[in-house]
Design a protein around this motif. Structure first.
Motif, mmCIF file in Angstrom:
data_model
loop_
_atom_site.group_PDB
_atom_site.id
_atom_site.type_symbol
_atom_site.label_atom_id
_atom_site.label_comp_id
_atom_site.label_asym_id
_atom_site.label_seq_id
_atom_site.Cartn_x
_atom_site.Cartn_y
_atom_site.Cartn_z
ATOM 1 N N TYR A 22 0.849 -1.194 0.000
ATOM 2 C CA TYR A 22 0.000 0.000 0.000
ATOM 3 C C TYR A 22 0.882 1.241 0.000
ATOM 4 O O TYR A 22 1.966 1.221 0.562
ATOM 5 N N SER A 27 -0.382 1.370 -3.213
ATOM 6 C CA SER A 27 -0.692 0.933 -4.580
ATOM 7 C C SER A 27 -1.733 -0.173 -4.617
ATOM 8 O O SER A 27 -2.501 -0.276 -5.573
ATOM 9 N N GLY A 28 -1.758 -1.062 -3.594
ATOM 10 C CA GLY A 28 -2.683 -2.183 -3.603
ATOM 11 C C GLY A 28 -2.177 -3.387 -4.386
ATOM 12 O O GLY A 28 -2.916 -4.360 -4.583
ATOM 13 N N LYS A 41 -9.378 6.406 -6.561
ATOM 14 C CA LYS A 41 -8.265 5.711 -5.900
ATOM 15 C C LYS A 41 -8.670 4.306 -5.491
ATOM 16 O O LYS A 41 -7.886 3.360 -5.614
ATOM 17 N N GLN A 65 -6.897 0.933 -6.739
ATOM 18 C CA GLN A 65 -6.373 0.001 -5.736
ATOM 19 C C GLN A 65 -6.948 -1.394 -5.945
ATOM 20 O O GLN A 65 -6.224 -2.398 -5.855
#
Length: 598
Positions: A260, A262-263, A425, A429
């Protein structure tokens, strides 16, 4: 420290000259925790310099500290009992060294707060108490020191206790212990005092033993801020090692890891150790490196977590309690950096909810925060960071603020707030989390294609023939064997964006989200993607950056005046011929390492 005892970090704070170092020195001496000969050495050194012996000198390792008579840095000392291993952090009390005290308290589970019985509660006594509360340290014992200098007077002890108890209750610290002590004489430090028979409570050592240790860090959810990514190429070694120090939890080969903000998700392939036999796990406190089963792109500042554990928060807008130590005020009009773990992002003060006088606890309304203020604020960050709330994992909720390369403040994140791009977002993600990774890495494609993938925006005012320049650049690169593609915004608007174009709600942000998704696919495939857009703004670019890694985005503005707020990477001010513009962009791409000089 390598035994089966539990460990505990305890910070000792208080106003300057209230006797913190003396108490620690006495505690070490009375528990036989000093190195052989240390006590005699300090006593002899005092005799030679015609100084009266002080237990504080056992800790004052720096010569200038002895000369000034104050502790100016955080000294750590170690001792152990049958129950525990202790690290006692002696934090400075002078107001000028307050941020050192905060650094010293950062890892503490409990605190000893020292008040001089001859001086009573001082401004710094209250400020330090508030700082401990701000840092989430709830176990606090107050030591009313130098009782020998007031004749072991019960009345003075009760007076200080009453005044400071009232203050602690206001800041939600419920101290169970107020101990009358004399560090110099040793009263109630490691043994009972014969001079204060009226005191029936425990001594300092017994209080330390009664503090409750936090859960072992390795039993908390896994958190490792990514410090760096190391790539090897020699002798066919193609490992990419994700490196950092584990803040909490543990990791094993085969664990599913999510990074994270970015996921991105993958699996731990190997755990690497320098000059060590093969290892299969690592835990909190250890510098660790591991490789991944999938060749995903990860950079410094990401937070590595485990897929089946508590997820961190991700936001670029936060509510936080902060303390300010800078000479200049914290202002809304100035840019700063917020550093949490290995992540460092641009930060701005959006609003001040309230400023709290750490000494009186009075609330004030201000537009800026001055030195030694404590405040509740809304902070806006340039990009998302991953963090936890203090009730979940305190280690990843604390941050510092940097101004001109100097730490000027810090605090704790209290709440994650939504921003205008929160929906987008979450979509990105989720995309990263569900992404099926190819076995071919970005580096392998770059090596095969002899180029680096890039998203190149060419933007200008309407009258500039940017599409012609872009097509000429595409033709030049293609004729020389490059993997390149030109894309006009119109190609999307009347294709995959047609439903938006024809709807009553022409959502600009959704246009750019879809452009970012297309661009992300093409850049991931290793292409040089050239996109033209009219008068691209910084806000437009930030929307693109939600879906495409910022490191691969570059912007070129063509025209004498840049008439938006965009921070372009290349500005071609003069409107030139196609070949001249192409040559300038080619030179730019060469300096960026996207293509190589012939």
């Amino acid at each position: 420290m390598l035994d089966n005892r539990e460990n505990m970090n305890v910070v000792i704070v208080g106003h300057v000259d209230h006797g913190k170092s003396t108490i620690i020195g006495r505690l070490l001496a009375d528990t036989d925790s000093l190195p052989d000969g240390k006590l005699a050495f300090v006593a002899e050194n005092c005799r030679r310099n015609s100084k009266p012996f002080e237990y504080a000198f056992l800790l004052d390792a720096l010569k200038e500290e002895q000369n000034q008579g104050i502790t100016i840095d955080c000294a750590r000392c170690f001792f152990k009992t049958k129950k525990r291993n202790y690290i006692i952090i002696d934090a400075p009390g002078h107001i000028e060294f307050l941020k050192n005290m905060v650094s010293g308290a950062a890892r503490a589970e409990a605190a000893l707060l020292v008040i001089d019985a001859t001086e009573g509660v001082q401004q710094n006594s209250r400020r330090h108490g508030y700082m401990l509360s701000l840092l989430g340290i709830k176990q606090v014992a107050v030591l009313i020191n130098k009782m020998d200098l007031v004749g072991y007077d019960l009345y003075i002890y009760e007076k200080v206790k009453e005044e400071y108890s009232e203050f602690l209750q206001k800041i939600n610290i419920h101290s169970s212990f107020f101990i009358p002590v004399s560090g110099f004489q040793g009263d109630n430090v490691a043994g009972k005092s014969l001079n204060m028979s009226w005191y029936k409570g425990p001594n300092v050592l017994q209080v330390l033993e009664g503090f409750i240790a936090e859960p072992i860090l390795e039993n908390k959810p896994f958190r490792m801020p990514v410090q760096s990514v190391y790539k090897f190429t020699q002798n066919g070694d193609k490992r990419r090692i994700i490196a950092g120090t584990i803040d909490s939890g543990k990791v094993m080969v085969g664990d599913e890891i999510v990074f994270y903000p970015s996921g991105k998700k993958t699996t731990v392939k190997t755990i690497e150790a320098f000059n060590e036999p093969t290892v299969y796990s690592s835990k909190a406190g250890y510098a660790t490196g591991f490789t991944l089963t999938d060749p995903i792109y990860i950079s410094r500042g990401e937070l590595a977590t485990k897929e089946n554990e508590l997820k961190p928060k991700v936001a670029c807008k936060i509510k936080a309690n902060i303390f300010w130590l800078g000479k200049e005020p914290l202002k809304k009009t100035k840019n700063y950096y917020l550093k949490l773990g290995t992540a460092q992002v641009g930060m701005r003060l959006e609003s001040v909810i309230k400023v709290i006088d750490a000494s009186t606890l009075e609330e004030q309304t201000k537009d800026e925060i001055i030195k030694n203020d404590v405040a509740e604020c809304i902070l806006t960050l340039d990009k998302d960071i991953a963090f936890d709330l203090p009730d979940d994992i305190i280690e990843t909720s604390r941050f510092v603020i940097v101004d001109n390369f100097e730490i000027t403040g810090g605090g704790i994140i209290q709440e994650s707030l939504t921003d205008k791009h929160s929906r987008l977002k979450r979509q990105v993600q989720l995309r990263n989390y569900r992404w099926e990774n190819s076995q071919i890495s970005r580096d392998e494609r770059a090596e095969r294609y002899n180029q680096k993938s890039i998203l190149l925006f060419i933007t200008s005012s309407p009258e500039i023939p940017r599409k012609a320049y872009a097509k000429a650049l595409e033709r030049y690169l293609f004729d020389r064997g490059k993997m390149v593609y030109f894309l006009s915004m119109g190609n999307l608007q009347y294709g995959i964006d047609a439903d938006i174009k024809l709807s009553s709600k022409n959502d600009k942000s959704e246009h750019f989200r879809r452009l970012a998704e297309v661009a992300n696919l093409m850049v991931d495939a290793g292409l040089i993607l050239i996109v033209t857009a009219r008068e691209l703004s910084q806000d437009d670019l930030e929307l693109i950056e939600l879906g495409v890694n910022r490191e691969v985005i570059n912007t070129v503005w063509i025209g004498e005046h840049v008439n938006t707020d965009i921070c372009c990477d290349l500005h071609i001010a003069n409107v030139l011929s196609e070949s001249e513009v192409v040559n300038k962009i080619l030179l730019f791409l060469q300096t960026k390492g996207v293509i190589f000089k012939p």
